[in-house]
Motif scaffolding. Structure first.
Motif, PDB file in Angstrom:
ATOM      1  N   LEU A 221     -19.247  13.539 -12.446  1.00  0.00           N
ATOM      2  CA  LEU A 221     -18.802  14.661 -13.161  1.00  0.00           C
ATOM      3  C   LEU A 221     -17.429  15.158 -12.904  1.00  0.00           C
ATOM      4  O   LEU A 221     -17.094  15.302 -11.623  1.00  0.00           O
ATOM      5  CB  LEU A 221     -19.648  15.878 -13.218  1.00  0.00           C
ATOM      6  N   ILE A 222     -16.335  15.275 -13.739  1.00  0.00           N
ATOM      7  CA  ILE A 222     -14.975  15.843 -13.202  1.00  0.00           C
ATOM      8  C   ILE A 222     -14.660  17.051 -14.239  1.00  0.00           C
ATOM      9  O   ILE A 222     -14.971  16.986 -15.352  1.00  0.00           O
ATOM     10  CB  ILE A 222     -14.199  14.757 -13.509  1.00  0.00           C
ATOM     11  N   SER A 223     -14.246  17.986 -13.364  1.00  0.00           N
ATOM     12  CA  SER A 223     -14.096  19.322 -14.181  1.00  0.00           C
ATOM     13  C   SER A 223     -12.907  18.949 -15.156  1.00  0.00           C
ATOM     14  O   SER A 223     -12.120  18.376 -15.017  1.00  0.00           O
ATOM     15  CB  SER A 223     -13.760  20.402 -13.231  1.00  0.00           C
ATOM     16  N   ALA A 224     -12.998  19.745 -16.460  1.00  0.00           N
ATOM     17  CA  ALA A 224     -12.248  19.743 -17.593  1.00  0.00           C
ATOM     18  C   ALA A 224     -11.146  20.648 -17.331  1.00  0.00           C
ATOM     19  O   ALA A 224     -11.337  21.514 -16.625  1.00  0.00           O
ATOM     20  CB  ALA A 224     -13.000  20.052 -18.639  1.00  0.00           C
ATOM     21  N   PRO A 225      -9.904  20.329 -18.094  1.00  0.00           N
ATOM     22  CA  PRO A 225      -9.002  21.272 -18.063  1.00  0.00           C
ATOM     23  C   PRO A 225      -9.252  22.754 -18.289  1.00  0.00           C
ATOM     24  O   PRO A 225     -10.152  22.871 -19.525  1.00  0.00           O
ATOM     25  CB  PRO A 225      -7.961  20.740 -18.997  1.00  0.00           C
ATOM     26  N   ASN A 226      -8.816  23.760 -17.870  1.00  0.00           N
ATOM     27  CA  ASN A 226      -9.339  25.324 -18.143  1.00  0.00           C
ATOM     28  C   ASN A 226     -10.763  25.347 -17.675  1.00  0.00           C
ATOM     29  O   ASN A 226     -11.325  26.331 -18.359  1.00  0.00           O
ATOM     30  CB  ASN A 226      -9.050  25.164 -19.628  1.00  0.00           C
ATOM     31  N   ALA A 227     -11.430  24.579 -16.894  1.00  0.00           N
ATOM     32  CA  ALA A 227     -12.606  24.759 -16.583  1.00  0.00           C
ATOM     33  C   ALA A 227     -12.809  24.894 -15.154  1.00  0.00           C
ATOM     34  O   ALA A 227     -13.858  24.744 -14.430  1.00  0.00           O
ATOM     35  CB  ALA A 227     -13.846  23.664 -17.127  1.00  0.00           C
ATOM     36  N   GLU A 228     -11.765  25.478 -14.579  1.00  0.00           N
ATOM     37  CA  GLU A 228     -11.694  25.485 -12.905  1.00  0.00           C
ATOM     38  C   GLU A 228     -12.880  26.738 -12.384  1.00  0.00           C
ATOM     39  O   GLU A 228     -13.200  27.621 -13.341  1.00  0.00           O
ATOM     40  CB  GLU A 228     -10.401  25.889 -12.591  1.00  0.00           C
ATOM     41  N   ILE A 229     -13.106  26.814 -11.562  1.00  0.00           N
ATOM     42  CA  ILE A 229     -14.268  27.366 -10.830  1.00  0.00           C
ATOM     43  C   ILE A 229     -13.318  28.399  -9.656  1.00  0.00           C
ATOM     44  O   ILE A 229     -12.350  28.416  -9.479  1.00  0.00           O
ATOM     45  CB  ILE A 229     -15.478  26.778 -10.164  1.00  0.00           C
ATOM     46  N   PHE A 230     -14.247  29.412  -8.937  1.00  0.00           N
ATOM     47  CA  PHE A 230     -13.697  30.265  -8.023  1.00  0.00           C
ATOM     48  C   PHE A 230     -12.468  31.003  -8.564  1.00  0.00           C
ATOM     49  O   PHE A 230     -11.253  30.810  -8.193  1.00  0.00           O
ATOM     50  CB  PHE A 230     -13.337  29.467  -6.947  1.00  0.00           C
ATOM     51  N   ASN A 231     -12.665  31.725  -9.610  1.00  0.00           N
ATOM     52  CA  ASN A 231     -11.603  32.392 -10.248  1.00  0.00           C
ATOM     53  C   ASN A 231     -10.407  31.628 -10.682  1.00  0.00           C
ATOM     54  O   ASN A 231      -9.168  31.871 -10.517  1.00  0.00           O
ATOM     55  CB  ASN A 231     -10.801  33.507  -9.138  1.00  0.00           C
ATOM     56  N   ALA A 232     -10.835  30.709 -11.398  1.00  0.00           N
ATOM     57  CA  ALA A 232      -9.991  29.647 -11.901  1.00  0.00           C
ATOM     58  C   ALA A 232      -8.956  28.928 -10.995  1.00  0.00           C
ATOM     59  O   ALA A 232      -7.711  28.638 -11.404  1.00  0.00           O
ATOM     60  CB  ALA A 232      -9.351  30.410 -13.164  1.00  0.00           C
ATOM     61  N   THR A 233      -9.178  29.010  -9.657  1.00  0.00           N
ATOM     62  CA  THR A 233      -8.376  28.244  -8.774  1.00  0.00           C
ATOM     63  C   THR A 233      -8.901  27.014  -8.391  1.00  0.00           C
ATOM     64  O   THR A 233      -8.050  26.230  -7.712  1.00  0.00           O
ATOM     65  CB  THR A 233      -8.274  29.210  -7.652  1.00  0.00           C
ATOM     66  N   THR A 234      -9.824  26.132  -8.607  1.00  0.00           N
ATOM     67  CA  THR A 234     -10.335  25.105  -8.062  1.00  0.00           C
ATOM     68  C   THR A 234     -11.067  24.139  -9.091  1.00  0.00           C
ATOM     69  O   THR A 234     -11.784  24.611 -10.085  1.00  0.00           O
ATOM     70  CB  THR A 234     -11.694  25.502  -7.101  1.00  0.00           C
ATOM     71  N   THR A 235     -10.498  22.958  -9.211  1.00  0.00           N
ATOM     72  CA  THR A 235     -11.046  21.896  -9.923  1.00  0.00           C
ATOM     73  C   THR A 235     -12.084  21.219  -9.139  1.00  0.00           C
ATOM     74  O   THR A 235     -12.071  21.200  -7.790  1.00  0.00           O
ATOM     75  CB  THR A 235      -9.883  20.753 -10.392  1.00  0.00           C
ATOM     76  N   TRP A 236     -13.086  20.539  -9.490  1.00  0.00           N
ATOM     77  CA  TRP A 236     -14.123  19.972  -8.867  1.00  0.00           C
ATOM     78  C   TRP A 236     -14.398  18.434  -9.318  1.00  0.00           C
ATOM     79  O   TRP A 236     -14.448  18.154 -10.441  1.00  0.00           O
ATOM     80  CB  TRP A 236     -15.156  20.744  -8.757  1.00  0.00           C
ATOM     81  N   VAL A 237     -15.079  17.809  -8.354  1.00  0.00           N
ATOM     82  CA  VAL A 237     -15.619  16.502  -8.738  1.00  0.00           C
ATOM     83  C   VAL A 237     -16.974  16.199  -8.024  1.00  0.00           C
ATOM     84  O   VAL A 237     -17.144  16.527  -6.945  1.00  0.00           O
ATOM     85  CB  VAL A 237     -14.695  15.095  -8.320  1.00  0.00           C
ATOM     86  N   THR A 238     -17.982  15.579  -8.574  1.00  0.00           N
ATOM     87  CA  THR A 238     -19.332  15.424  -8.043  1.00  0.00           C
ATOM     88  C   THR A 238     -19.646  14.028  -8.447  1.00  0.00           C
ATOM     89  O   THR A 238     -19.514  13.912  -9.628  1.00  0.00           O
ATOM     90  CB  THR A 238     -20.166  16.426  -7.726  1.00  0.00           C
ATOM     91  N   GLY A 239     -20.260  13.265  -7.461  1.00  0.00           N
ATOM     92  CA  GLY A 239     -21.108  12.075  -8.153  1.00  0.00           C
ATOM     93  C   GLY A 239     -22.110  11.512  -7.457  1.00  0.00           C
ATOM     94  O   GLY A 239     -22.122  11.805  -6.271  1.00  0.00           O
ATOM     95  N   LEU A 240     -22.935  10.349  -7.897  1.00  0.00           N
ATOM     96  CA  LEU A 240     -23.745   9.742  -7.146  1.00  0.00           C
ATOM     97  C   LEU A 240     -23.146   8.123  -7.455  1.00  0.00           C
ATOM     98  O   LEU A 240     -22.704   7.707  -8.423  1.00  0.00           O
ATOM     99  CB  LEU A 240     -25.113   9.785  -7.951  1.00  0.00           C
ATOM    100  N   TYR A 241     -23.518   7.364  -6.105  1.00  0.00           N
ATOM    101  CA  TYR A 241     -23.011   6.099  -6.155  1.00  0.00           C
ATOM    102  C   TYR A 241     -24.019   4.897  -5.684  1.00  0.00           C
ATOM    103  O   TYR A 241     -24.786   5.563  -4.622  1.00  0.00           O
ATOM    104  CB  TYR A 241     -21.710   5.944  -5.274  1.00  0.00           C
ATOM    105  N   TYR A 242     -24.328   4.005  -6.162  1.00  0.00           N
ATOM    106  CA  TYR A 242     -25.371   3.040  -5.581  1.00  0.00           C
ATOM    107  C   TYR A 242     -24.276   1.566  -5.506  1.00  0.00           C
ATOM    108  O   TYR A 242     -23.783   1.170  -6.431  1.00  0.00           O
ATOM    109  CB  TYR A 242     -26.158   2.772  -6.852  1.00  0.00           C
ATOM    110  N   TYR A 243     -24.775   0.905  -4.327  1.00  0.00           N
ATOM    111  CA  TYR A 243     -24.070  -0.386  -4.067  1.00  0.00           C
ATOM    112  C   TYR A 243     -25.423  -1.351  -3.652  1.00  0.00           C
ATOM    113  O   TYR A 243     -26.080  -0.730  -2.624  1.00  0.00           O
ATOM    114  CB  TYR A 243     -23.242   0.139  -2.886  1.00  0.00           C
ATOM    115  N   ASN A 244     -25.330  -2.473  -3.878  1.00  0.00           N
ATOM    116  CA  ASN A 244     -26.161  -3.632  -3.545  1.00  0.00           C
ATOM    117  C   ASN A 244     -25.358  -4.916  -3.376  1.00  0.00           C
ATOM    118  O   ASN A 244     -24.853  -5.153  -4.140  1.00  0.00           O
ATOM    119  CB  ASN A 244     -27.499  -3.569  -4.189  1.00  0.00           C
TER     120      ASN A 244
END
Length: 692
Positions: free
Chosen positions: A344-367
């Motif tokens: 998940l990647i934050s969209a433009p104009n969807a920043e958090i912490f008083n519109a100061t921060t973009t964010w990314v979070t994710g899950l990864y699998y490797y075998n």
């Protein structure tokens, strides 16, 4: 021949003066030109190279064409403090800042340098890392703990090929050169309909190679024979949903007859070796932008590779000497790799912490699974082993604007790793580990043209098992390695974006550094065999400088250069390498070159590249020689076609891509000797390309 410092300075100044004189003499009526924008795609978001707070090199398709590059090994020397090693038909193993593997025999390896091609993990199958229809290569130095995890302790190499286009485009290219080298490639892409685009590319690459086998009276026992295919689809499933599909196939049947008892390019092998690889791979990526707060990216990749690597161990023929022996060593592997990721990647104009921060979070699998069958003359039965490793990780990253001038990036990755190894000698290992990496970077935007950054990052590489029953129990297992990287740098645009520079200083501290070692045992019939293993050293660190510059002097002249300075140290009171530099880590390496547009379609270019001597291995103290190579090109091009006459290593310098130290010559009573694999000699060629 080694280029002495004084000669290097003189050559550099001469090239600079000639280029400057050419520039001043050129018609400079139109000054509205600048360097093209470079977008780095290996991060969580695409970003201009000047905005990425880390030391990295980006090589675009124009530079690949200038160097007539057909494999990743042809580009590595452009990147400061990045090297490759062979011991095979191609450079398969890469080192960044002195960290990285140099070969593989019995044991499974977890790479220190990750290699990704169009979302497909190529880290263990680097022989297929070709430049087929490639658009850009990105080389990130230092641990990529947040971005990629365990396979990027030292850095990451990301190869991206051309995507489908909205209009039909394509090209056909052919090359002929010395040593009976013939290469043919073609690519075409365009729209299938309003929602689907395609791109397909093919390459055939053949060469007799640089070795002559006097015993067999052949000149192609170290040949190149490669066929590659790539197909891509881009599907606009809806206004908010894009799907990218990639299929890749490589069929490689190269020879391997590179070592000589006399350290020349003339061999006496009666059973020349081979370096074969057949890879089928697939990748799918989905990008969904249907939510105001985030973009959802999901990806899946799978590769299946059959590899066979074998060599004439005695490097001679049966009956060569009364004390001689005759043996062949062959390794057959099947590697399967699966990756899956949701991000998940934050969209433009969807920043958090008083519109100061973009964010990314994710899950990864490797075998990855790797099954080995070793066929060896002195083994009564084939040796077989099975290795399987699975990693699941979660990660996140924030990019916070502290003010108009300061940006803070913080990232964290937590990874669970579990592996299983077993072989027909009865060995079994099932290590499990929880790994933590990440980074914190602070950028200071001095102005719109200058960025200064500071970076602290941590990477990791999982421990493992040494697969050889001849080793004592104390050497059977090795621990997880961690790498701390401290870095400061500056990235600049000058002269209305006609000059781009970047420079960085770094210090790296390794914890439980994994170091490759060798033991030798006497063969029953004579000669010596290797037992390779990995161990942990007490302490290891490195520090250095990396600098790059590219200058569009005017519409007729462009200059480029890079410099890497590196100091490494390994410390272990019980090891032969105690207190000395790491293997494959020259203290300096550089490139310097110029491209000229002579008008009316004519162009030319010249460059030099060089590096200091380096240790071949951590298990002995034998070194290469410092060298400087001279390359040049001259050509003519129109909008639709071009012809280029080129030369590599024009002064025919000897370079070394691998070295071993042991006894293998019965004529000397099997006295320990340095044996080296020589790099490419002088090559001359002609390349023609047609665009449509």
């Amino acid at each position: 021949m080694t280029l002495k410092p004084a000669v290097f300075i003189k050559s550099t100044l001469t090239l600079a003066v000639l280029s400057a004189n050419y520039a001043l003499a050129a018609n400079d009526a139109d000054n509205n030109f600048s360097l093209p924008a470079i977008v780095v795609t290996s991060g969580f978001r695409g970003a201009a190279i000047q905005e990425v707070p880390t030391s990295l090199t980006v090589v675009n398709d124009q530079v690949m064409e200038e160097r007539n590059a057909d494999h990743l090994e042809d580009l590595i020397n452009l990147a400061p403090n990045v090297n490759s090693s062979s011991g095979a038909s191609r450079a398969k193993y890469f080192q960044i800042r002195g960290i990285g593997e140099r070969s593989q025999f019995i044991g499974p390896i977890n790479p220190s340098v990750g290699v990704i091609m169009d979302g497909i993990d190529m880290s263990n199958i680097g022989g297929a890392a070709t430049m087929l229809d490639a658009q850009q290569v990105e080389i990130l130095r230092g641990p990529q703990g947040t971005l990629y995890g365990a396979n990027a302790l030292a850095g990451l190499i990301n190869i991206r090929s051309n995507d489908p286009t909205t209009v039909t485009t394509g090209n056909i290219e052919t090359t002929i050169s010395t040593y009976n080298t013939r290469r043919l490639s073609a690519a075409v892409g365009g729209p299938i309909n309003d929602s689907v685009g395609y791109r397909v590319a093919f390459e055939s690459n053949k060469s007799d190679g640089f070795t002559e086998n006097d015993y067999l009276n052949k000149d192609n026992t170290n040949n190149i024979d490669e066929a590659l295919f790539r197909g891509k689809l881009r599907i606009e499933a809806s206004d908010y949903h894009m799907i990218d599909l990639t299929a890749f196939y490589a069929n490689i049947d190269n020879g391997y007859d590179a070592f000589s008892l006399d350290n020349t390019r003339t061999t006496l092998s009666d059973e020349p070796g081979h370096d074969r690889q057949e890879t089928s791979a697939f990748a799918a990526k989905s990008t969904w932008t249907g939510h105001d707060a985030f973009t959802l990216e999901t990806s899946l990749s799978y590769s299946d590779s059959d590899l066979e690597y074998g060599y004439d161990e005695d490097w001679a023929y049966d009956g060569f000497h009364p004390w001689g022996y005759n043996s062949f060593d062959n390794y057959i592997r099947n590697n399967k790799t699966t990756t899956a990721e949701a991000r998940l990647i934050s969209a433009p104009n969807a920043e958090i912490f008083n519109a100061t921060t973009t964010w990314v979070t994710g899950l990864y699998y490797y075998n990855r699974s790797s099954d080995l069958q070793r066929q060896y003359t002195y083994l009564p039965n084939d040796f077989t082993s099975e290795y399987d490793t699975t990693r699941i990780s979660a990660y996140g990253e924030f990019e916070t604007s502290l003010s108009e001038q300061y940006i803070l990036t913080t990232g964290l990755r937590i990874e669970h790793s579990e592996s299983e190894y077993k072989d027909n000698d009865g060995a079994f290992s099932n290590p499990e580990d929880l790994l933590v990496g990440g980074r914190a970077a602070l950028e200071y935007l001095v102005n719109q043209n200058t960025t200064i950054y500071g970076l602290i990052s941590r990477g990791y590489k999982v421990g493992g098992y040494n697969a050889n029953g001849s080793l004592p129990d104390s050497l059977k297992e090795f621990d997880t390695e961690y790498l701390w990287n401290y870095e400061v740098g500056s990235k600049n645009n000058w002269m209305n974006n006609r000059l781009q520079t970047q420079i960085s200083l770094f210090y790296q501290q390794r914890e439980n550094a994994q170091i490759k070692g060798y033991r030798t045992i006497a063969n029953p019939g004579g000669g010596t065999s290797f037992i390779d293993f990995v161990g942990n050293t007490d302490e290891a660190y490195s520090y250095g400088l990396e600098a790059e510059a590219r200058w569009e002097v005017n519409t007729s002249v462009s200059l480029f250069g890079s410099l890497g300075l590196l100091n490494t140290k390994l410390e272990d009171s019980s090891a032969a390498f105690d207190g000395r530099e790491a293997a494959q880590a020259p203290s300096y390496q550089y490139t310097l070159g110029a491209n000229f547009n002579h008008g009316q379609g004519w162009f030319s270019g010249i460059d030099i590249e060089g590096k200091d001597e380096f240790y071949f291995s951590d298990s002995h103290n034998q070194t290469s020689e410092a060298y400087t190579l001279l390359n040049a090109r001259l050509g003519y091009k129109t909008k639709d076609w071009s012809v280029t006459l080129w030369g590599k290593n024009l002064t025919d310098e000897d370079t070394y891509v691998r070295g071993f130290y042991f006894g293998n010559d019965p004529r000397t009573g099997y006295a320990d000797t340095l044996y080296t694999q020589l790099g490419a000699p002088r090559q001359l060629g002609l390349t023609a390309k047609m665009n449509f």
